[in-house]
Write an enzyme that holds these catalytic residues in place. Structure first.
Site, PDB file in Angstrom:
ATOM      1  N   MET A  77      24.218   8.958   2.610  1.00 49.28           N
ATOM      2  CA  MET A  77      24.165  10.250   3.288  1.00 49.28           C
ATOM      3  C   MET A  77      24.466  10.091   4.775  1.00 49.28           C
ATOM      4  SD  MET A  77      23.914  13.443   2.620  1.00 49.28           S
ATOM      5  CE  MET A  77      22.870  13.982   1.259  1.00 49.28           C
ATOM      6  N   LYS A 107     -17.636  -0.727   5.463  1.00 48.27           N
ATOM      7  CA  LYS A 107     -17.997  -1.760   4.485  1.00 48.27           C
ATOM      8  C   LYS A 107     -19.500  -1.840   4.236  1.00 48.27           C
ATOM      9  CE  LYS A 107     -17.269  -6.655   3.410  1.00 48.27           C
ATOM     10  NZ  LYS A 107     -16.607  -7.921   3.837  1.00 48.27           N
ATOM     11  N   PHE A 167     -11.885  -7.168  13.572  1.00 50.78           N
ATOM     12  CA  PHE A 167     -10.771  -7.601  12.741  1.00 50.78           C
ATOM     13  C   PHE A 167     -10.408  -6.510  11.721  1.00 50.78           C
ATOM     14  CE2 PHE A 167      -9.324  -9.873   8.814  1.00 50.78           C
ATOM     15  CZ  PHE A 167      -8.095 -10.285   9.310  1.00 50.78           C
ATOM     16  N   GLN A 168      -9.139  -6.156  11.679  1.00 49.73           N
ATOM     17  CA  GLN A 168      -8.598  -5.138  10.779  1.00 49.73           C
ATOM     18  C   GLN A 168      -9.267  -3.780  10.954  1.00 49.73           C
ATOM     19  OE1 GLN A 168      -8.420  -6.731   6.736  1.00 49.73           O
ATOM     20  NE2 GLN A 168      -6.401  -7.622   7.167  1.00 49.73           N
ATOM     21  N   GLU A 221       0.807  -1.221   0.000  1.00 51.63           N
ATOM     22  CA  GLU A 221       0.000   0.000   0.000  1.00 51.63           C
ATOM     23  C   GLU A 221       0.845   1.279   0.000  1.00 51.63           C
ATOM     24  OE1 GLU A 221      -2.574  -3.251   1.854  1.00 51.63           O
ATOM     25  OE2 GLU A 221      -0.513  -2.523   2.161  1.00 51.63           O
TER      26      GLU A 221
END
Length: 564
Positions: free
Chosen positions: A485, A161, A111-112, A49
């Site tokens: 760096m 959802k 969940f999630q 993602e």
């Protein structure tokens, strides 16, 4: 017309003219993925993602249109927080849609589930949890309006959802499209204050050592041509910050290049010696100013910015002007023209002579490789730069670190919207996905990603996306086997105590890794191999190309003004 919330969401994106969505499906956002099948919008399936967010940023950088990413709830949403923060720092217009658990489950640790609205409140211009399917068109319309007006930035829309699931009665809605946006309290000021514009013109016409300090806001405002008109009419030198490279042509006689920690000697010194700094869409970033009370001590300040919060945040301006950079510069130009234009400027011959002397005595330079020695990264960049047959079309994307600074220094940026990088947040791993997004946005342009081996290892998996989706970006890894760096700072400021910066030149084998991801892979170890490898990469346009350039780890980015 009756439809469900998922259909309404995709139709809303179509109404906003969205061409591409970068995303990854999951449980909470799954109902929205079904109507994508019937939509003309292209969906690019990412491998992580974070890649979706950076692709949306790269798309926005080169097109000026908002990038769109769509991910699921929980870890899908938290994985895109870094791109949101990156876009927020660099004022990149972006709309991110996240799935959320069903409305009734919110707050139950389902969940999630995660509170992504709360998590991203400080790194988005606006975010919102949608609670009714009927609100989806209005909220999407508002999201795009907020992302693209005023100071651009990322907007997150969190969608439970149940309001997009066609099997749930809560997702039923009557389609509509709001023709206008009603957001009380959100009224960005675009037109500058007339009195302040006249005061700015007065200061310009009195100044003997003026410098235009052009920031990324010039590009966001589509003000490159207007900036050039002001600079040429008044004969004022221009410095372009890291985010403004290309806003003013590097080959122009008035261009002094990049200021700041790794800026050119002339840009830094001219700002320090100036009696007037005309700050246009720039924010007096600490990498530009260094020690603030010693920065441009004799300069009066004109500061133009669309965001009133920037005026006086770091340096108090003598003339603050809130407004769109392009519109404000146009108004300043008109006032100066009315007072005589070029003929009304004071004699700045002595200043021009001093600046010319600095340019001549202190050019950017490096020690070329001797036969048999390791590659110099600057040489690689010069070769890629000089091999581009249509340089005005080539888009350069960089990650963050030494290679980013060398890219900004040794590329010639003569056209706007040809430079894409992570400025304010400094996000390693930005380059590869951002280059893919840029290529999706500008498919007919050549896109080169300049990366370090450290950056490349963070998001290289998105080359699988590029290969599968036939997005032929070209990647040059300046591989010095170090976090370069960090190594440079440890060498200069920590008595060469190298702690956790060695990456190994052979783990992984970048050529084989690239080939395993469906790309053409090459390895280049000597200067004489460089031109042929670049020529081959430029000739391949049906898949991504990755070149592992083995570069000298001892090479450092100079000039360097230490922090503070």
């Amino acid at each position: 017309m009756q439809m469900n919330g998922g259909q309404a969401l995709i139709k809303s994106l179509e109404m906003e003219g969205v061409e591409a969505i970068f995303g990854l499906p999951g449980g909470a956002i799954l109902p929205v993925y079904d109507p994508i099948i019937d939509s003309p919008i292209r969906h690019v399936l990412v491998r992580h993602e974070q890649g979706a967010g950076h692709m949306a940023e790269g798309y926005a950088h080169v097109t000026g249109r908002p990038g769109v990413a769509m991910v699921t709830s929980g870890p899908g949403a938290t994985n895109i927080v870094t791109p949101l923060a990156d876009a927020f720092m660099d004022s990149v217009p972006m709309v991110v849609i996240t799935g959320q658990v069903p409305t009734a489950a919110i707050g139950s640790d389902a969940f999630q589930e995660c509170d992504i609205v709360g998590i991203t409140r400080s790194v988005t211009k606006h975010n919102e949890l949608v609670t009714e399917a009927q609100d989806i068109p209005r909220i999407i319309r508002e999201a795009f309006h907020i992302a693209t007006t005023g100071r651009p930035g990322p907007v997150l829309v969190d969608i439970p959802k149940d309001i997009v699931d066609p099997t749930n009665p809560r997702s039923a809605m009557e389609w509509y499209w709001p023709e206008s946006v009603d957001l009380p309290g959100y009224k960005p000021t675009t037109k500058g204050n007339g009195r302040k514009i006249r005061e700015a013109a007065d200061l310009i016409l009195q100044s003997l050592r003026p410098v235009i300090y052009a920031g990324g806001g010039i590009l966001k405002a589509r003000a490159a041509e207007t900036l050039r008109e002001l600079a040429e009419m008044c004969g004022i030198h221009v410095v372009t910050t890291l985010m403004a490279r290309g806003a003013f042509p590097d080959d122009h006689e008035l261009c002094l290049g990049m200021p700041g920690m790794h800026g050119t000697y002339t840009a830094i010194t001219a700002m320090q010696e100036a009696d007037l700094l005309i700050a246009l869409g720039s924010r007096f970033d600490d990498r530009v100013t260094g020690k603030l009370d010693g920065f441009a001590p004799d300069a009066k300040i004109i500061h133009v910015d669309i965001d009133p919060a920037e005026l006086g945040k770091v340096r108090k301006p003598d003339v603050p002007i809130v407004g769109d950079c392009r519109l404000v510069i146009e108004e300043i130009v008109e006032v100066i023209k009315s007072r005589g234009g070029a003929d009304a400027q004071p004699d700045r011959g002595e200043w021009r002579s001093r600046v010319s002397g600095w340019l001549e005595r202190f050019p950017l330079t490096y020690e070329p490789s001797e036969p048999g020695e390791l590659l110099k990264p600057q040489y690689v960049l010069e070769q890629i730069r000089d091999s581009t047959t249509t340089p005005e079309d080539t888009i350069l994307v960089s990650g963050v670190g030494q290679h980013q600074m060398w890219a900004s220094q040794y590329w010639n940026f003569n056209h706007p919207y040809t430079w894409v990088n992570s400025g304010g947040l400094g996000t390693m791993g930005f380059s590869v996905p951002a280059a893919i997004g840029a290529k999706v946005g500008m498919p007919d342009r050549t896109v080169w990603a300049i990366d370090g081996d450290g950056c490349f290892q963070m998001t290289a998996q998105e080359l699988v996306t590029a290969a599968a989706e036939r997005i032929p970006v070209k990647v040059a890894i300046l591989n010095n086997a170090y976090l370069g760096m960090v190594r440079q700072w440890q060498e200069m400021f920590y008595e060469e105590r190298y702690s956790e910066v060695y990456l190994s030149p052979d783990l992984p084998d970048y050529k084989m890794w690239a080939e395993a991801m469906g790309c053409v892979g090459m390895r280049v170890e000597s200067p004489e191999e460089v031109p042929a490898a670049i020529e081959k990469a430029n000739s391949i346009n049906d898949r991504p190309v990755v070149i592992d350039f083995r570069t000298d780890a001892a090479e450092k980015v100079f000039p360097m003004v230490p922090s503070g």
